[in-house]
Design an enzyme around this catalytic site. Structure first.
Site, PDB file in Angstrom:
ATOM      1  N   LEU A 239       4.670  63.223 -49.950  1.00 10.57           N
ATOM      2  CA  LEU A 239       4.548  64.630 -49.562  1.00 10.57           C
ATOM      3  C   LEU A 239       3.129  65.092 -49.888  1.00 10.57           C
ATOM      4  O   LEU A 239       2.870  65.748 -50.883  1.00 10.57           O
ATOM      5  CB  LEU A 239       5.604  65.458 -50.291  1.00 10.57           C
ATOM      6  N   HIS A 240       2.202  64.748 -48.985  1.00  7.66           N
ATOM      7  CA  HIS A 240       0.776  64.937 -49.236  1.00  7.66           C
ATOM      8  C   HIS A 240       0.396  66.395 -49.520  1.00  7.66           C
ATOM      9  O   HIS A 240      -0.110  66.738 -50.593  1.00  7.66           O
ATOM     10  CB  HIS A 240      -0.033  64.456 -48.025  1.00  7.66           C
ATOM     11  N   ASP A 241       0.574  67.244 -48.514  1.00  9.16           N
ATOM     12  CA  ASP A 241      -0.030  68.584 -48.553  1.00  9.16           C
ATOM     13  C   ASP A 241       0.495  69.489 -49.661  1.00  9.16           C
ATOM     14  O   ASP A 241      -0.285  70.267 -50.234  1.00  9.16           O
ATOM     15  CB  ASP A 241       0.131  69.265 -47.195  1.00  9.16           C
TER      16      ASP A 241
END
Length: 311
Positions: A239-241
């Site tokens: 879950l990068h952002d």
């Protein structure tokens, strides 16, 4: 007092969840949201911002669309990751409001001018809009507290062997941001690949049982499918952002180092690579706070806790 932030994004499943997290957090005051091309085309990423704010009953937040292409390159999109709409998976509500009749840079500049204190810019897509703002409004640099970006990595890539997608889309823009003299915080793949959401985490979010947590779970259902490819070696979906927002809320969840970062714009094999001077070999003064590790369980717990806000 809540921290004023301006969110520039290209939704994108993980961008959408970053919006959800930010708007569930009273510590943050989201002044405006601007959209950039990246995960999908500019028309689709703008629509996705409007859809998410309609879902979250935050149609009071001004929205504007940004650059339709990178500064010097043709646009690349990640429809293989995020689907035809950019937010494939759940059925999102139709937008009930329209964007502002101005560009992203104009809305950013207006937001900075009107703020009584410096604003934190959170950028979770390509850096095109932020770079255009910095170049066109040098007088407003002092109104920017910091720029927190999702992008880059130390020595690995997810779009090419050397480059992370957001930076690869517009490396010239990213280089402008890193060399701007404004404090930069970088959430790169080194940390975001550790912020994986497992199937049981998704079910935990779904069990919260409100409409927003259900949508988040459905976004993650779709996002996980792409990341099941064995080449990644993932247990879940990174879950990068939301790491950018989570760092603002709970920096203690993250391990960071202060380093100089430059962006390769010309390399035959390395265009879009963030070159992190980890061992201080260049003699350059650090220009970025680089995230290198995360307490994954603490990150998941933060998301679960904030999703209850939408009950």
């Amino acid at each position: 007092m809540a921290l004023p932030i301006l969110l520039d994004c290209d939704p994108g499943h993980d961008d959408a969840i970053a919006i959800v997290l930010a708007l569930a957090s009273p510590e943050l005051d989201v002044k405006a949201i601007t959209s950039s091309a990246g995960n999908q085309t500019p028309e689709k990423t703008l629509r996705n911002v409007l859809c998410m704010l309609t879902l979250l009953n935050r149609t009071d937040i001004p929205v504007a669309s940004g650059a339709v292409k990178p500064l010097m390159r043709d646009l690349i999109i990640a429809d293989n990751v995020h689907g035809e709409s950019g937010l494939d998976g759940p059925a999102l509500p139709e937008p009930t409001f329209a964007p502002q009749n101005c560009t992203a840079v104009e809305l950013m500049a207006k937001t900075l001018c009107e703020s009584e204190e410096p604003v934190t810019i959170v950028s979770t897509g390509p850096q095109t809009n932020v770079a255009l703002l910095l170049n066109s409004h040098p007088e407003l640099h002092s109104k920017i507290a910091r720029i927190v970006i999702m992008g880059g990595a130390m020595g690995l890539g997810n779009w090419t062997p050397a480059a992370e997608f957001n930076i690869y889309v517009d490396p010239e823009a990213a280089e402008i941001v890193f060399q701007s003299g404004i404090p930069v915080v970088m959430a790169g793949l080194d940390v975001t690949h550790k912020a994986q959401i497992h199937v049981e985490d998704t079910e935990r979010f779904r069990a919260i049982g409100n409409p927003v947590s259900t949508i988040v779970a459905e976004l993650l259902d779709f996002f996980l499918e792409y990341h099941k490819d064995e080449k990644w070696g993932f247990v879940g979906a990174p879950l990068h952002d939301p790491c950018t927002i989570a760092w603002l809320l709970k920096p203690e969840l993250f391990t960071t180092v202060e380093r100089w970062v430059g962006v390769e714009t010309q390399g035959k094999y390395t265009q879009g690579m963030t070159v992190v001077d980890y061992y201080y070999l260049t003699g350059n003064k650090p220009n970025a706070t680089v995230m290198v590790d995360v307490d994954r369980q603490g990150f998941v717990d933060l998301l679960a806790d904030r999703l209850k806000f939408y009950a």
